[in-house]
Scaffold this motif. Structure first.
Motif, short mmCIF file in Angstrom:
data_model
loop_
_atom_site.label_atom_id
_atom_site.label_comp_id
_atom_site.label_asym_id
_atom_site.label_seq_id
_atom_site.Cartn_x
_atom_site.Cartn_y
_atom_site.Cartn_z
N GLY A 107 -3.57 -10.02 -3.99
CA GLY A 107 -4.42 -10.51 -5.07
C GLY A 107 -5.26 -9.44 -5.74
N SER A 108 -5.02 -8.18 -5.40
CA SER A 108 -5.80 -7.10 -5.99
C SER A 108 -5.53 -7.00 -7.49
CB SER A 108 -5.43 -5.78 -5.31
OG SER A 108 -6.04 -4.70 -5.98
N ALA A 109 -6.57 -6.61 -8.22
CA ALA A 109 -6.45 -6.48 -9.67
C ALA A 109 -5.76 -5.19 -10.07
CB ALA A 109 -7.83 -6.56 -10.30
N SER A 110 -5.83 -4.17 -9.22
CA SER A 110 -5.25 -2.87 -9.54
C SER A 110 -5.10 -2.09 -8.24
CB SER A 110 -6.14 -2.11 -10.53
OG SER A 110 -7.44 -1.93 -10.00
N LEU A 111 -4.51 -0.92 -8.32
CA LEU A 111 -4.37 -0.05 -7.16
C LEU A 111 -5.40 1.06 -7.25
CD1 LEU A 111 -0.56 0.74 -6.63
CD2 LEU A 111 -2.12 -0.17 -4.91
N PHE A 112 -6.22 1.20 -6.23
CA PHE A 112 -7.20 2.27 -6.20
C PHE A 112 -7.22 2.76 -4.75
CE2 PHE A 112 -11.46 4.18 -6.50
CZ PHE A 112 -11.40 4.76 -7.75
N PRO A 171 -19.81 -12.80 -8.09
CA PRO A 171 -18.58 -12.25 -7.51
C PRO A 171 -18.83 -11.28 -6.36
CG PRO A 171 -19.08 -11.11 -9.53
CD PRO A 171 -20.14 -12.15 -9.37
N LEU A 206 -4.25 -5.97 0.40
CA LEU A 206 -3.95 -5.64 -1.01
C LEU A 206 -3.66 -6.93 -1.79
CD1 LEU A 206 -3.39 -3.33 -3.04
CD2 LEU A 206 -1.07 -3.18 -2.11
N ILE A 235 1.08 -4.79 -9.76
CA ILE A 235 -0.14 -4.04 -9.52
C ILE A 235 0.01 -2.57 -9.93
CG2 ILE A 235 0.39 -3.42 -7.13
CD1 ILE A 235 -2.44 -4.20 -6.41
N ARG A 284 -6.92 -12.07 -18.05
CA ARG A 284 -6.64 -11.37 -16.80
C ARG A 284 -5.23 -10.82 -16.87
NH1 ARG A 284 -9.19 -10.98 -11.18
NH2 ARG A 284 -7.52 -9.87 -10.14
N THR A 329 -20.03 -1.00 -5.52
CA THR A 329 -18.74 -0.70 -4.92
C THR A 329 -18.94 -0.51 -3.42
OG1 THR A 329 -19.13 1.60 -5.53
CG2 THR A 329 -17.66 0.35 -6.95
N SER A 370 -8.44 0.87 -13.46
CA SER A 370 -9.12 -0.18 -12.71
C SER A 370 -10.36 -0.62 -13.46
CB SER A 370 -9.53 0.35 -11.33
OG SER A 370 -8.41 0.47 -10.50
N LEU A 383 -13.37 -2.36 -2.02
CA LEU A 383 -12.31 -1.35 -1.95
C LEU A 383 -11.91 -1.13 -0.50
CD1 LEU A 383 -14.06 1.25 -4.30
CD2 LEU A 383 -12.39 -0.50 -4.96
N VAL A 436 -8.39 -3.66 -4.84
CA VAL A 436 -9.65 -3.79 -5.58
C VAL A 436 -9.93 -5.28 -5.67
CG1 VAL A 436 -10.85 -3.37 -7.75
CG2 VAL A 436 -9.15 -1.72 -6.92
N ASP A 437 -10.97 -5.70 -4.96
CA ASP A 437 -11.29 -7.13 -4.92
C ASP A 437 -10.09 -7.97 -4.50
OD1 ASP A 437 -14.00 -7.27 -5.40
OD2 ASP A 437 -13.71 -6.96 -7.55
N VAL A 493 -17.84 -5.01 -5.48
CA VAL A 493 -16.45 -4.61 -5.77
C VAL A 493 -15.88 -4.06 -4.48
CG1 VAL A 493 -14.95 -3.11 -7.13
CG2 VAL A 493 -17.03 -4.07 -8.16
N THR A 509 -5.86 0.19 1.55
CA THR A 509 -4.57 -0.22 0.99
C THR A 509 -4.50 0.05 -0.51
OG1 THR A 509 -5.28 -2.46 0.39
CG2 THR A 509 -4.49 -2.13 2.66
N PHE A 526 -13.18 -1.89 -12.76
CA PHE A 526 -14.56 -1.63 -12.36
C PHE A 526 -15.08 -0.30 -12.89
CE2 PHE A 526 -12.35 0.48 -8.86
CZ PHE A 526 -13.17 1.57 -8.58
N ILE A 579 -18.22 -6.68 -12.38
CA ILE A 579 -17.00 -7.47 -12.24
C ILE A 579 -17.29 -8.94 -12.53
CG2 ILE A 579 -17.28 -7.91 -9.77
CD1 ILE A 579 -14.14 -7.20 -9.80
N VAL A 625 -0.85 -1.52 -13.54
CA VAL A 625 -2.24 -1.45 -14.01
C VAL A 625 -2.71 0.00 -13.81
CG1 VAL A 625 -4.58 -2.35 -13.73
CG2 VAL A 625 -2.60 -3.83 -13.30
N ASN A 681 -9.48 -4.00 -16.84
CA ASN A 681 -8.22 -3.49 -16.32
C ASN A 681 -7.31 -3.15 -17.49
OD1 ASN A 681 -8.50 -3.91 -13.32
ND2 ASN A 681 -8.94 -5.99 -14.07
N PRO A 735 0.83 -1.22 0.00
CA PRO A 735 0.00 0.00 0.00
C PRO A 735 0.85 1.27 0.00
CG PRO A 735 -0.75 -1.55 1.69
CD PRO A 735 0.53 -2.09 1.15
N ARG A 736 0.45 2.21 -0.81
CA ARG A 736 1.16 3.52 -0.86
C ARG A 736 0.57 4.49 0.14
NH1 ARG A 736 2.53 -0.45 -4.45
NH2 ARG A 736 3.88 0.33 -6.11
N TYR A 737 -0.66 4.22 0.56
CA TYR A 737 -1.39 5.18 1.40
C TYR A 737 -1.30 6.56 0.76
CZ TYR A 737 -1.15 1.07 4.44
OH TYR A 737 -1.22 -0.21 4.93
#
Lengths: 271, 239, 271, 239
Positions: free
Chosen positions: B76-81, B46, B74, C208, C203, B23, C214, B51, B57-58, B49, B54, C216, C2, C211, C173, A179-181
């Motif tokens: 297994g997350s698909a992306s950083l949000f 699923p 974090l 991470i 996928r 979400t 996102s 959030l 995402v999922d 979603v 950290t 979603f 999703i 990416v 993604n 995590p970047r926070y």
């Protein structure tokens, strides 16, 4: 300056931050806090610092225990479920020695964004019905086109951001794992940046998107393995429970000397 | 003795409210919401979603950490949000559900996580509302939980309004409240809990004199809880 | 939603964008523009679109040539040194058929940030002495604390963002290689996002931080190899000079049918 | 015939103004600034911190692209620092030098990249000022170049003020202007160019009646140009 090593020791870095400075610390709650640098500030007897973070725990609580702070601007100060409230912060605020400048975490982010963008305030969406704007003296601003009213959040431009990263290079480029926070925002919003790092290399060798902090914004780099302890550091170590308890259970209002001694070896490794 | 605990039914009451595709966000100090979200995803994949602070995402954590902004969330997350992204999403109307905790909740759907006593010289300085002052108004709905149900936690009036507004449900060890035009009203009482017990534990008047029973946990629901939270993180707020 | 594939064809994606929509396009000048989708809009005879981008070239010029646009909000519209001015854009503006809503690139960014943050405007630092605020009808706003005056930039919330990426997955993604330009901002600011991608996988399997979009937030994904041509696509192909010339040298004001035919095979590969 | 061209001396005049450690940015359509920055870094390493639209920080392109926002300008970068970051940096006072081009430049340090004729119904719609309207006021200084020096490019008054303010120097094929209290004044005239030639090419009055000669390119400077720009990208704006 690019090309020159910015490597300094922990105490030297702490000495760069003068009493009274506005200091933002990276990480979140008990994760990747620049704990060793917070201890170095406590050891040098820093006074009157203004602490800034979205959600803090150990760092703010330690600095309150050691009498280093004048104010805390944060959305949350506490240890979460396992360790509960932050006793030293709580005591300092309740006794009036530290000012709790409560924010929503988003208004901290908004205040940092204002600093980043060079504007003295930004409008924020939210806060309807909250007593916070009145308690904090926040004013409103009207959209000159539509008349829509928003709370105006004054910029927070920290004098120093202190951020603990897993890897940095001597030029100040920093890489965060996990995590970047809000650390990238903190770095950009602040006049000066200190990185403490688990590992310092000559030159980061990773994908460009993995470099979170651009070296040219960084004033000093400290090699500080274990520098987040007792907080966690993703990919390196988890929360140090006895170490955390040592601070939480220190007599409230004490200078926490015993606690600082506990980490002397951990922090000395960085000198 | 029932086959489930207050933490089980609270987690499930929260999980039952979640919908596939929406979400949903939880913040710090939110073990029950974490378990509820993962249970909802398991019960009806699923699921929402998911959030969190950290940036996950999922995410699919391999173990549940005691801290709900732990890096494991974090995995297994698909992306950083990240958190700023989540607050922005809520501000522009794109966050469907926020989980928010509070030290005090009153009958006018007001939450206090800031202070007991005056703001500037508090008797008790609480941790602060974290995201609540913006998420409660900005998210499409807010789900509130509190593991203590007593008159101090549910007073006639909160000492300080950290946030108010978009609260949809409040889940406690005794019951579920819903927001009816700005007032909390009883939606259901958990099996084995009496109306008088709820009334005595609540510092504001209950409009109704009875309420239906919360559906008891099903075997499938209990299996989902056991699968996502074998270490019973959901009990931590009851310690 | 999703878990469900969002894969659609190029024409199908273009049909999702109704006439009159506000459409933001990714990339910058002649790099990683969603050119195939712009051509698909031209082929379906889109009308009255409001185009948004910091710095545009081929996409805006093509859509002007084909009569698709009502306005262009941008800081820069041109081909840079090699190909010069954007002739179709220029002609459309000079004839009055397209409104040039000139911005500074930063005010486009500010307008998108306002949309991202759910506020109807944001103050911006800069523009002192410029005729742009008066020409564009921009008003000012005062800091309620200090009285400092800033130009207030109204939010731009595009109905659609169209972004070309090197790699996407079926869930939406998206991964960008090389410069990101303002694409991440565009995706967050817009109500709906279409990704066109050199390659679509089940996928994404990368770090991470690699990416950029996102899933979603994304409505549709289009497999569009060569989808940026004649613009460059980092790591894949450079600028197609004859293809660019074919548009630039099309008779001004023509519907550019010959140019569209030139890319029929390129774009058909995506259907 | 001299051993150097107008593009050589223009690139070098720009390069000479750059200082090690300062942050410097060029945007789209900026081949001469690109060459100047790379030459400055080669002449006095490490030279300025070089930022551009691709997000490159001290990139080391393997070849110079004709487009100055080409992905190649990210090659070898130490980190990503994108255009929004750069504008922010300037807005908060952290960008030392911005390179800005313009179609018209007048004697009051005003730049036009927007229109010839009225804004709403222009005779010529120009590409637009890109970042200039914010960078010219926000950067600590702005360096301007224009490869055409004629009365249309240097009029008495620009048709439209896209930006104005922090201009420090203007470099042309004939001379270098500097900003003296809001007025462009001659700083130096390139070797081989006469004062009368500059005056005739300039649509606003020149305050002085002479100016020192721009120092001719040194062998080291020419070698640096040859090293960083062997394909002579710097000539492209003279085509």
């Amino acid at each position: 300056m690019i090309g020159m090593s910015k490597l300094v020791g922990l105490a030297e870095a702490a000495a760069m931050i003068p009493d009274g400075a506005v200091v933002a610390m990276g990480g979140n709650v008990m994760h990747r806090s620049p704990a060793a640098l917070a201890r170095a500030l406590a050891r040098r007897g820093a006074r009157g610092l203004h602490f800034v973070k979205t959600a803090a725990a150990y760092d703010a609580d330690l600095l309150c225990a050691c009498g280093c702070l004048a104010s805390v601007s944060a959305g949350y100060v506490g240890y979460e479920s396992e360790f509960g409230l932050a006793p030293h912060y709580r005591k300092a605020v309740e006794s009036g020695s530290v000012e709790a400048r409560e924010h929503a975490c988003y208004t901290i982010i908004t205040a940092l964004r204002a600093a980043i963008q060079g504007v003295s305030f930004l409008p924020v969406k939210g806060l309807e019905g909250s007593d916070l704007p009145a308690a904090r003296g926040w004013k409103t601003v009207s959209d000159p086109y539509t008349g829509a009213v928003f709370v105006a959040i004054p910029a927070i431009r920290p004098d120093w951001a202190v951020i603990h990263v897993q890897e940095a290079d001597r030029l100040g480029n920093g890489r965060i794992l996990g995590p970047r926070y809000e650390d990238v925002l903190l770095a950009k919003a602040s006049r000066n940046v200190i990185l403490t790092a688990e590992r310092v290399v000559d030159r980061l060798d990773c994908a460009i998107e993995a470099v979170d902090i651009s070296g040219f914004m960084v004033s000093a780099v400290v090699a500080a393995p274990g520098g987040a302890r007792p907080c966690s550091c993703a990919g390196r170590y988890g929360i140090d429970v006895p170490g955390t308890r040592s601070l939480v259970e220190s007599p409230v209002g004490s200078a926490a000397d015993a606690h600082l001694s506990l980490y002397a070896r951990n922090d000395g490794g960085a000198l | 003795m029932s086959a489930w605990t207050a933490s089980d039914i609270m987690a499930l009451c929260l999980a039952r409210l979640l919908r596939t595709g929406e979400t949903v966000f939880h913040g710090v100090a939110s073990p029950l919401p974490l378990v509820a979200i993962l249970a909802a995803k398991r019960l009806s994949p699923p699921g929402p979603v998911y959030l969190n602070i950290t940036g996950g995402v999922d995410a699919s954590p391999r173990r549940l950490p005691k801290s709900t902004d732990d890096p494991e969330l974090l995995a297994g997350s698909a992306s950083l949000f990240g958190l700023a992204d989540i607050f922005d999403l809520a501000a522009r109307g794109g966050l469907d559900t926020a989980f928010i905790g509070a030290a005090q909740i009153d009958g006018s759907c007001r939450l206090n996580s800031s202070v007991i006593g005056p703001f500037d010289r508090p008797k008790v300085r609480l941790p602060g509302g974290a995201g609540s002052a913006v998420l409660v108004p900005n998210a499409k709905r807010t789900l509130v939980w509190r593991t203590k149900h007593d008159p101090r936690s549910f007073p006639a009036r909160v000492d300080f309004v950290t946030s108010m507004g978009g609260i949809d449900r409040v889940v406690t060890p005794l019951c579920v409240f819903r927001n009816a035009g700005g007032r909390l009203v009883l939606e259901s009482i958990h099996p084995g809990v009496g109306f008088d017990e709820v009334a005595a534990a609540t510092g504001f008047p209950l409009a109704a004199i009875s309420a239906p029973a919360t559906p008891a946990p099903s075997a499938a629901e209990m299996a989902a809880l056991a699968a996502v939270d074998p270490g019973r993180l959901r009990d931590i707020e009851f310690a």
